[in-house]
Design an enzyme around this catalytic site. Structure first.
Site, PDB file in Angstrom:
ATOM      1  N   CYS A  84      18.136  39.368  45.067  1.00  0.00           N
ATOM      2  CA  CYS A  84      19.310  38.581  45.471  1.00  0.00           C
ATOM      3  C   CYS A  84      18.935  37.603  46.584  1.00  0.00           C
ATOM      4  CB  CYS A  84      20.430  39.485  45.970  1.00  0.00           C
ATOM      5  SG  CYS A  84      21.104  40.552  44.699  1.00  0.00           S
ATOM      6  N   CYS A  93      21.958  38.465  33.683  1.00  0.00           N
ATOM      7  CA  CYS A  93      21.347  39.355  34.681  1.00  0.00           C
ATOM      8  C   CYS A  93      22.365  39.871  35.682  1.00  0.00           C
ATOM      9  CB  CYS A  93      20.261  38.632  35.459  1.00  0.00           C
ATOM     10  SG  CYS A  93      18.870  38.176  34.462  1.00  0.00           S
TER      11      CYS A  93
END
Lengths: 408, 140
Positions: free
Chosen positions: B103, B34
């Site tokens: 994130c 990812c």
């Protein structure tokens, strides 16, 4: 080392050069007439457009009436593909051939046609990022309406055998469109000699302004109206022409085409020095074939690094570059171009593209070569993925075969 | 991609980067496929996180969220640290672009994963204290 500013993203867009701006200025100021108007100021504008069309046609070895101005490359791609699909689809030809690594302007148009009952063959491009005329020949069927294959790839710069592909299409009587947005001005193009039926280009990739491009359509190839309205562009694309942008585009094409060989000779050694020096960094790879490659394209992956971090640090050092990392695309998947080469996601995330122009100096190249290893080392020092590489974790084996060896 | 000044500052000058040799807990979340891996190390004394370090493979936002998360939990008790949410991380960074919110989720999970590891090493089941650490939703 003194900080420099280096624009190395010319595949994204370019600056407008002075000669182009100078050519445009009169049409933005005193000669602002509507080209459709009867009085002299209008007629002058009309003449400027037709002169521009003729100049461009001469550069590509075609006739002026085969050039249609558009808002850019994406519009030209959409127009060529949809028009052909609509016309030939009605005659039962509902098959399109393209490649896995086209620009999204082509890929997404094809995907939309799939929803409308078309079948699309996406040719694989292999590890080098090249298709062959043989692949195209094998894929052509009775019901193939169109082959659309880019001249040069926008990310890895690989140049496709367009003339040979065009010859196969001619022989099989299938229309051939090429997205030449990255190639124009960087590769000599003659649409007749290279068997091209339709070709898209964009002005802002070759030092003209954004918002102008064109579609070349060979005489005899039917083209649907894109925008209905006035009689502009032979009634195919209505709307008052962007006169200044068209004049600028002609100037840019003329300038670029006058000195392609010279430009290639000047830029190639700089590109090669960048590639050779950056590849000295351990666990790196050059993406795309080295030989059949645009003179200004460098695309390198660094194992253990995520591309966006690299771009931010390059920016902080005054260098503008781009990446095929997911983080720069707004999705979690890295560039479809790099994945089409068979690269694992981890390697695709760590890519960097430099696309240099004639402006770049040897000192700029020195600077880039000095900055990049430091940035790479810095990012790797805080990367858990790199830690696994250095500690030679078994799961890294599958990644190591794609890159140069780890230095002991 | 518009990053706030705070994000750029934490990216350019990340706080608490590195490893702790004799860490009491280590958490690693995300995966390279990812494009993001965060590894967090904590040193705990009497329930207080006395030291924290991180290593991150990822974009600018991934580095910045890890960096600010370590600042936000350093010197805090484990109980206080566990109250850290990804929202608080985003706020502390003066916002993140929508595509980068994941994130901040990773940063929260990295911290929780390090705490869970700390409890495991003590022979304590971390789940009732830390909760389930789900994989980042966007990573599927």
């Amino acid at each position: 080392m003194e900080k420099r500013f280096i624009y190395a993203d010319n595949a994204a867009t370019t600056n407008i050069t002075k000669n182009v701006l100078d050519a445009m200025m009169p049409y933005l100021t005193e000669h602002y007439g509507n080209p459709s108007s009867i009085y002299k100021m209008g007629r002058d504008a009309q003449k400027a457009i037709e002169d521009a069309r003729a100049q461009i046609a001469e550069c590509f070895g075609c006739q002026a009436k085969e050039i249609y101005f558009t808002s850019g490359g994406s519009e030209a791609d959409n127009w060529a593909i949809k028009s052909t699909a609509l016309r030939l689809g009605a005659k039962g030809k509902k098959h399109i051939i393209t490649t896995e690594f086209e620009h999204h302007a082509v890929l997404h148009t094809c995907a939309d046609l799939e929803k409308q009952g078309f079948e699309v063959t996406y040719l694989p491009v292999g590890e080098k990022g090249l298709v062959t005329a043989e692949q195209v020949e094998k894929a052509i069927r009775e019901d193939t309406a169109l082959v659309t294959i880019m001249y040069a790839n926008n990310e890895i710069g690989t140049i496709q055998p367009i003339k040979e592909i065009g010859a196969v299409c001619r022989e099989k009587k299938v229309l051939f469109h090429t997205d030449a947005v990255q190639a124009v001005g960087n590769v000599p193009i003659n649409v007749k000699e290279q068997n091209i039926d339709m070709m898209s280009l964009s002005g802002h990739k070759l030092h003209a302004q954004k918002g102008i491009g064109l579609l070349y359509v060979k005489t005899g190839v039917a083209l649907n109206n894109l925008i209905h309205g006035g009689a502009q562009e032979r009634s195919r694309r209505a709307g008052t022409e962007n006169v200044a942008a068209i004049v600028g585009l002609a100037e840019a094409v003329k300038t670029a085409c006058a000195d392609i060989e010279g430009k290639i000779a000047r830029i190639t050694p700089k590109r090669d020095r960048l590639i050779d020096e950056i590849l000295k960094i351990e666990c790196t790879r050059l993406n795309g074939d080295r030989e059949s490659r645009l003179a200004g394209n460098v695309n390198i992956s660094f194992l253990g690094i995520e591309g966006e971090s690299l771009l931010l640090l390059l920016d902080m050092n005054g260098i503008c570059a781009s990446s095929g990392s997911a983080c720069t695309s707004g999705s979690l998947d890295p560039s479809h171009v790099l994945l089409s080469l068979g690269l694992p996601h981890e390697i695709a995330h760590g890519s960097m593209r430099l696309s240099i122009s004639d402006d770049i100096t040897d000192e700029d190249v020195d600077y880039i070569i000095e900055v990049i290893p430091k940035i790479v080392e810095r990012i790797r020092s805080m990367s858990p993925l790199w830690e696994d590489v250095v500690e030679r974790q078994p799961e890294m084996e599958k990644l190591m075969k794609f890159v140069s060896p780890l230095k002991v | 991609m518009l990053y706030s000044e705070t994000v750029l500052d934490h990216f350019a000058n990340p706080r608490n980067v590195g490893e702790i040799e004799d860490a009491d807990g280590i958490g690693e979340v995300g995966n390279a496929k990812c494009g993001d891996i965060m590894k967090m190390y904590i040193k705990v004394e009497e329930d207080v996180i006395v030291d924290v370090k991180f290593k991150t493979f990822g974009c600018g936002a991934a580095v910045a969220t890890s960096s600010i998360a370590t600042e936000m939990i350093k010197g805090k008790t484990i109980e206080e640290a566990l109250k850290l949410t990804n929202k608080a991380v985003v706020e502390a960074l003066e916002g993140l672009p929508p595509a980068k919110i994941h994130c901040s989720v990773l940063a929260e999970q990295a911290m929780k994963s390090a705490v869970a590891d700390y409890y495991k090493r003590q022979g304590i089941d971390p789940t009732p204290i830390v909760g389930e650490i789900k994989e980042c939703e966007s990573c599927h």
